[in-house]
Design an enzyme around this catalytic site. Structure first.
Site, mmCIF file in Angstrom:
data_model
loop_
_atom_site.group_PDB
_atom_site.id
_atom_site.type_symbol
_atom_site.label_atom_id
_atom_site.label_comp_id
_atom_site.label_asym_id
_atom_site.label_seq_id
_atom_site.Cartn_x
_atom_site.Cartn_y
_atom_site.Cartn_z
ATOM 1 C CE LYS A 219 -1.999 -0.923 3.968
ATOM 2 N NZ LYS A 219 -2.902 -0.685 5.091
ATOM 3 N NE ARG B 148 -8.460 -0.670 9.200
ATOM 4 C CZ ARG B 148 -7.157 -0.716 8.921
ATOM 5 N NH1 ARG B 148 -6.449 0.387 8.960
ATOM 6 N NH2 ARG B 148 -6.554 -1.854 8.626
ATOM 7 C CE1 TYR C 268 9.165 31.292 7.846
ATOM 8 C CE2 TYR C 268 9.369 28.925 7.547
ATOM 9 C CZ TYR C 268 9.266 30.199 7.010
ATOM 10 O OH TYR C 268 9.279 30.356 5.659
ATOM 11 C CG MET D 47 7.629 23.479 1.851
ATOM 12 S SD MET D 47 6.765 24.517 0.672
ATOM 13 C CE MET D 47 5.548 25.316 1.692
HETATM 14 C C1 LIG Z 1 -5.226 -5.112 6.672
HETATM 15 C C2 LIG Z 1 -3.750 -4.951 6.776
HETATM 16 N N1 LIG Z 1 -2.969 -6.057 6.793
HETATM 17 C C3 LIG Z 1 -1.629 -5.978 6.882
HETATM 18 C C4 LIG Z 1 -0.994 -4.755 6.982
HETATM 19 C C5 LIG Z 1 0.506 -4.724 7.122
HETATM 20 O O1 LIG Z 1 0.844 -4.194 8.375
HETATM 21 P P1 LIG Z 1 2.363 -4.121 8.859
HETATM 22 O O2 LIG Z 1 3.013 -3.064 8.040
HETATM 23 O O3 LIG Z 1 2.236 -3.722 10.282
HETATM 24 O O4 LIG Z 1 2.945 -5.455 8.661
HETATM 25 C C6 LIG Z 1 -1.759 -3.588 6.979
HETATM 26 C C7 LIG Z 1 -1.080 -2.291 7.082
HETATM 27 O O5 LIG Z 1 -1.563 -1.264 7.387
HETATM 28 C C8 LIG Z 1 -3.176 -3.686 6.883
HETATM 29 O O6 LIG Z 1 -3.954 -2.613 6.876
#
Ligand SMILES: Cc1ncc(COP(=O)(O)O)c(C=O)c1O
Length: 382
Positions: free
Chosen positions: A40, A138, A270, A318
């Protein structure tokens, strides 16, 4: 084009380290467990396409993404890899998810029916996975409703439920709650098994759970942070930490642009939050929060210069920040500063920077911005 030697703030990604990290995860879980590598948010800031290509060659089984854009980026690198969308599938996305062959996460019968209808329209069978909410709150179906949902989904002719999963809320901190989540998940697994409708893939373990929690009935793991070489910080200490052979894959670097002497009483940056208590030497660096180096690091963090730790002075701005180089007589413009990574015998890790900033390493890595060029080194660098 600017030659890489002239970059102001850049990230160096060690692909050999990533490959080694995946090999260590494989070694730890054994040959029969599948690995979903979580990529991700631009592969945790490392660059999704390059990392996906490397992981395809290095033994990942499935990719975990947050959305369809990420899934498409993976498809552009290699066809045919199973991709699990860890985020919910929006009503606006169902047709695209089926078209692109991405496995959505299902939390409700409404979602399942929408996907079934999309698959019927496209004359396809869509693979999906059901998520059980065992305590994260969630996504996922409630534990009490999970068996009923899977049972009803078996009647949807255009869906194939390939997996069942849950997510730990505090595997790095809380043993008791993690065990309770495990117990709840196990109860769903047992009930589905008794009814002979248990999906083939079962998973729960993120990075922290992979270190701290037994796998139980799971036949898949789902690490993110470990893949990038970082042990999730937390209150739980893993008693086999010495056995962890992981190497952080990302280093964040920038350059000194100016060095000057300042007299006692000089205000810096700043808001003048730092006032020199004595005569000092100060270096201006070419990185700031526009690159993703957190403003919360102001007056707290350290960077490496000439192999020494130097404290950040005043507010991070920045594009620039200031550090104390009073002890370093030979620092000059053009020198390389390390914000995350090793220099000489010193190392600043993403968890260390995160702790200075009151945040987590996940946020530090995914916060690196588009203007930080990623330079790939090691195995299969493009
Ligand atoms: C549903 C889910 N599984 C696995 C992971 C992987 O997590 P980690 O980076 O702590 O291994 C994430 C990360 O946010 C997640 O949202």
């Amino acid at each position: 084009m600017i030659p890489s030697g002239a970059y102001r703030c850049w990230a160096e990604i060690d692909l050999a380290a990533l490959r080694g990290n995946l090999a260590w995860i494989r070694h730890r879980v054994g040959p029969h467990i599948k690995i979903i590598t979580v990529v991700k948010a631009d592969a945790y800031g490392h660059g999704l396409k390059q990392i996906a290509a490397l992981l395809m060659q290095s033994g990942t089984d499935i990719f975990g993404v947050a959305n369809l854009v990420e899934a498409q980026a993976i498809r552009s690198v290699g066809r045919g890899w199973p991709i699990l969308m860890l985020g919910a599938c929006l009503p606006q996305e169902v047709d695209l998810a089926v078209r692109d062959g991405v496995m959505p996460t299902i939390s409700s019968l409404t979602e399942a029916r929408a996907l079934d209808a999309a698959a019927a329209r496209q004359k396809k069978i869509a693979d999906v996975q059901v998520k059980v909410d065992t305590g994260m709150g969630r996504l996922g179906v409630a534990v009490a409703d999970a068996v009923d949902l899977v049972k009803r989904m078996t009647a949807l002719r255009h869906l194939s439920v390939t997996g069942l999963y849950t997510h730990f809320a505090s595997a790095e901190d809380d043993r008791a709650f993690s065990r309770e989540q495990r117990r709840r998940f196990d109860s769903v697994i047992e009930a589905l098994r008794a009814q002979k409708i248990l999906p083939p893939l079962i998973h729960a373990q993120n990075s922290a759970a992979l270190l701290h929690e037994p796998g139980g009935a799971c036949n898949v793991v789902r690490p993110g942070l470990l893949v990038y070489g970082i042990v999730p910080p937390g209150r739980r200490r893993w008693n086999k930490l010495a056995d962890v052979h992981l190497h952080p894959a990302l280093a964040l670097k920038c350059r000194v642009s100016l060095v000057k002497e300042i007299p006692r009483g000089t205000r810096l940056s700043y808001g003048g939050t730092f006032v020199a208590p004595k005569k000092m030497r100060v270096a201006t660096l070419t990185a700031g929060y526009g690159d993703g180096y957190p403003r919360a690091a102001s007056n707290r963090a350290e960077v490496l210069l000439h192999g020494q730790r130097c404290r950040v002075l005043g507010r991070v701005t920045m594009d620039q920040m200031l550090v104390d180089v009073s002890r370093l007589k030979r620092v000059r413009a053009g020198d390389e500063a390390v914000l995350i990574g090793q220099q000489g015998r010193e190392e600043i890790t993403a968890p260390e920077l995160a702790a200075w900033c009151g945040t987590v390493p996940w946020e530090i890595l995914t916060g690196l911005t588009y203007r930080v060029p990623r330079i790939y080194r090691g195995a299969h660098a493009a």
